[in-house]
Each structure stands twice: as C-alpha cells, then as structure tokens.
Design an enzyme around this catalytic site. Structure first.
Site, short mmCIF file in Angstrom:
data_model
loop_
_atom_site.label_atom_id
_atom_site.label_comp_id
_atom_site.label_asym_id
_atom_site.label_seq_id
_atom_site.Cartn_x
_atom_site.Cartn_y
_atom_site.Cartn_z
CG ASP A 1 2.03 3.07 16.05
OD1 ASP A 1 3.11 3.87 16.49
OD2 ASP A 1 1.93 2.47 15.18
CD1 TRP B 1 0.42 0.57 3.49
CD2 TRP B 1 0.07 -1.59 3.12
NE1 TRP B 1 1.31 -0.09 4.46
CE2 TRP B 1 0.64 -1.63 4.20
CE3 TRP B 1 -0.64 -2.90 2.82
CZ2 TRP B 1 0.93 -2.60 5.02
CZ3 TRP B 1 -0.43 -3.97 3.46
CH2 TRP B 1 0.20 -3.65 4.75
CB CYS C 1 19.21 3.25 15.81
SG CYS C 1 17.96 4.44 16.07
CG LEU D 1 -8.13 -9.11 8.15
CD1 LEU D 1 -8.57 -7.92 7.02
CD2 LEU D 1 -6.89 -8.55 8.69
CE1 TYR E 1 -0.92 5.44 14.39
CE2 TYR E 1 -2.49 4.19 12.89
CZ TYR E 1 -1.00 4.58 13.26
OH TYR E 1 0.01 4.06 12.63
CD GLU F 1 -2.08 3.22 9.04
OE1 GLU F 1 -2.30 2.78 9.98
OE2 GLU F 1 -0.85 3.37 8.55
CB THR G 1 -3.92 -8.45 11.71
OG1 THR G 1 -2.96 -9.54 11.52
CG2 THR G 1 -3.94 -7.63 10.54
CB CYS H 1 19.20 7.82 21.34
SG CYS H 1 17.91 6.57 22.21
FE1 SF4 Z 1 17.66 3.92 18.21
FE2 SF4 Z 1 17.47 5.04 20.72
FE3 SF4 Z 1 15.62 3.16 19.84
FE4 SF4 Z 1 18.20 2.73 19.88
S1 SF4 Z 1 16.78 3.01 21.66
S2 SF4 Z 1 17.00 1.96 18.34
S3 SF4 Z 1 19.28 4.39 19.60
S4 SF4 Z 1 15.94 5.21 19.04
#
Ligand code: SF4
Length: 354
Positions: free
Chosen positions: A148, A28, A210, A90, A130, A47, A53, A216
């Site tokens: 979400d 989609w 990441c 579903l 949402y 959505e 699911t 982070c």
């Molecule tokens: Fe990325 Fe932070 Fe999630 Fe680790 S905790 S995957 S660094 S957003």
C-alpha cells in the site's frame, strides 16, 4: 542513489526483530509469531474497514461488527439494512454492500470458510489485489506482496528510488517483492505496515528509531523525506469541480449524457458541478446524505482538473448503470472518480495498483 549494500537477509532479520518487540496491538491482530490463531474473517473485515479510515476510527466499528456478527456466516445472514446502519460513519456504502456480498459468497460457495490463497480471495466479490494479498499473507501465511502507500514509501526511501510516482509504482512493488520470503510472511507484511505507519512516516520519519537505518539508502543520502519522488506538477491552468457518484438501492450508478457541445460532448459521464475556480458554488444533482470520498486529478490538453468526489445513496432521473459497466464505458476522468467512490480505489488508496 546513495550506496548502501542491499543485504536482504539482514533487512528481514532486523525488521522482524523490531516487529516482535514493537508490533502495534490491534483488536484484529494476533501477537507476532502467533500464526495459529489468525482469523481470516477478522483480517478481512479489518482490511476492508481500514481501506477508508484510520486505525483509531475503525477500531470501535470493528468491535461492534465482531460483537454482533462473530463469524462470516453471521454477517452473511444479517439483514442488509442492519449492516448498512452499522456501517454508517465508515464511508462509502458501496463498500458495505461489497462486504455483504463477499460474506455471502464465502458462506454460500465456500461453506463459510475463506479461500486460503491470493487467487481464491481475489475471486471473491469486492476483494481487490491489496486485500487479497493482505488476507493471504496475514491469515494464511502465504508469501504475498502486500503493498500500500506506506509500503511504497518505505521502499522508495530504503532503496532511494529516483523515479517519481506514479511511474515508480511497479518498481516499488518489485522491490517489495524482493524482500518477501516463506518465513513469517504475515508478520513481514504487518511489520512493514507498522514501520510505515509509526516510524517511516510521510513527514519527519523517525530514522533514529528505525531498525533499517543502516540499510537505508534514502537516509544515507541525507534527505530520506524527499522520497517517494512525485512527478513535476503540471504548468497547465488548473480547474476545480465536484463529481457526484449516486448509487441506487440496487448498487447501480447514476450517469448523465453530457451536452453535445463542449469537452467530452455527447458522452456518458457522472453528474458534476461546473469546472472553474475552487470557490464556485456546488449544487448536488439530488438531495441526499452526500459524503466526500476524496479527490482525483486529471490532465486534459489545455487544463488540469481536480475533482472532489461526493457519493451518496440517491434516486432520480439518471441513467442507472452497473458500476462494472460504467467503469468500462466512462471517459477516464469519470472512471477515476467512480473508482474512488466504488473501492476507495483499491486502485487508489492502495497504490500497489497502477
Ligand atoms: Fe527508516 Fe529509512 Fe524510513 Fe528513515 S527513511 S525511517 S531510516 S526506512
């Protein structure tokens, strides 16, 4: 909270760059950056299916629906029974009924064209906050805040939010809103969804893969997986039971009047099993194809209750009540169970709502 400078433009740039390279290919979905071919019908349909699911389970259903009913007008014109049959497997039929009601509203009241704003989408039957935000962002490039459970988790970790859920929900929503911009809102929403689904997973997040690792605070603190924090568990005794949500062929919910004596005495409620140990035998109030919708918990003064919610199309001697009315009138414990059965809880699956 670990100290990591919050550089919003940098966060946006790296996550959108990651999405350009790693976006999941979904039936989609338009390619990253390709807003021109986004079809609101596909986005909306996907959505709604994904509210109950997983992507692998929803994909064949999505393909079938699209092959049989390529446009919202085709779906609106389909006989109820055919759509219900195609939906089987579903989950909640209430959602399939809402799906049809929404398709018909778009077809009849909007000339077969989906409203292109969050508010316009929200006014459609069965479309919760949402879904409205997701369709507005993904199909119409509106800078909507699509939050979400996945997005909540990413926000809780990225900003090392020390407030536990569910109290933290509004905070997480505000943090998600702070990252939104007019540039590529659809890709942004999908990038966050993909990051939460594939990298910032509930367990064992793949932080070394990441794009947000340098931004982070959860990672910088050494234990990102502890986020989002959950409220301490109650020390009240716990009881278990099953609540049954019956829908008749008009979409009404079957209620019962509870006995005068006892908890919630004399009030309207859903039919339930006895509340006791998790092993107690459960006898449904009517023969039907019962399906499990999930569980809810509710804390009474003297005990905490976990209710498994079963739902089915059924008939019988019940107090048949429109769901909106039941949602307004029932005691909270039953309202939670009904919300789960009616919308999986746009309220519940999408923790953007309180
Ligand atoms: Fe990325 Fe932070 Fe999630 Fe680790 S905790 S995957 S660094 S957003």
């Amino acid at each position: 909270m670990a100290s990591v400078p919050c550089d919003i433009p940098a966060i946006r740039a790296v996550l959108l760059g990651w999405y350009d390279a790693h976006a999941r290919e979904l039936p989609w979905r338009a390619a990253p950056g390709d807003a021109a071919i986004r079809d609101p019908y596909r986005v909306w349909l996907s959505e709604v299916m994904l509210q109950q699911t997983t992507v692998p389970h929803a994909t064949p259903y999505f393909r079938t629906f699209l092959a049989r009913w390529p446009t919202v007008g085709d779906l609106a014109a389909a006989p109820d029974a055919e759509v219900m049959a195609a939906w089987a497997g579903l989950g909640y039929y209430a959602r399939a009924r809402n799906l049809l009601a929404c398709a018909r509203a778009v077809s009849v009241h909007h000339g077969g064209v989906f409203p292109d704003t969050e508010a316009g989408l929200l006014a459609l039957p069965g479309v919760g906050p949402y879904t409205a935000a997701a369709v507005a962002a993904i199909a119409f490039e509106r800078p909507a805040n699509v939050v979400d459970g996945n997005v909540e988790r990413v926000m809780a970790r990225l900003f090392a939010v020390e407030m536990p859920l569910p109290a933290a929900k509004p905070v997480l929503k505000r943090l998600a809103a702070s990252l939104i911009a007019d540039d590529r809102p659809g890709d942004w929403a999908q990038a966050l969804m993909d990051l939460g689904a594939t990298v910032c997973r509930p367990r064992m997040p793949l932080c070394d893969q990441c794009p947000l690792i340098e931004h982070c605070a959860g990672f910088a603190g050494g234990n990102p997986e502890r986020y989002p924090l959950k409220a301490a568990k109650t020390d009240r005794p716990r009881r278990f039971g099953t609540a049954f949500v019956l829908f008749d062929d008009q979409g009404r919910v079957g209620l019962v009047r509870r006995p005068d004596k006892g908890l919630l005495g004399g009030m309207l409620g859903l039919p339930t099993s006895d509340w006791g140990s998790p092993d107690e035998a459960v006898v449904p109030p009517a023969p039907a194809d019962w399906r499990e919708a999930g569980t809810i918990t509710h804390v009474f003064t003297h005990f905490a209750l976990t209710l498994t919610v079963q739902t089915a199309a059924a008939q019988g001697n019940f107090i048949w009540t429109p769901p909106e009315r039941a949602l307004a009138d029932l005691p909270t414990v039953f309202r939670k169970a009904l919300a789960l059965a009616v919308d999986g809880g746009d309220t519940a699956r999408h923790p953007s709502a309180g």
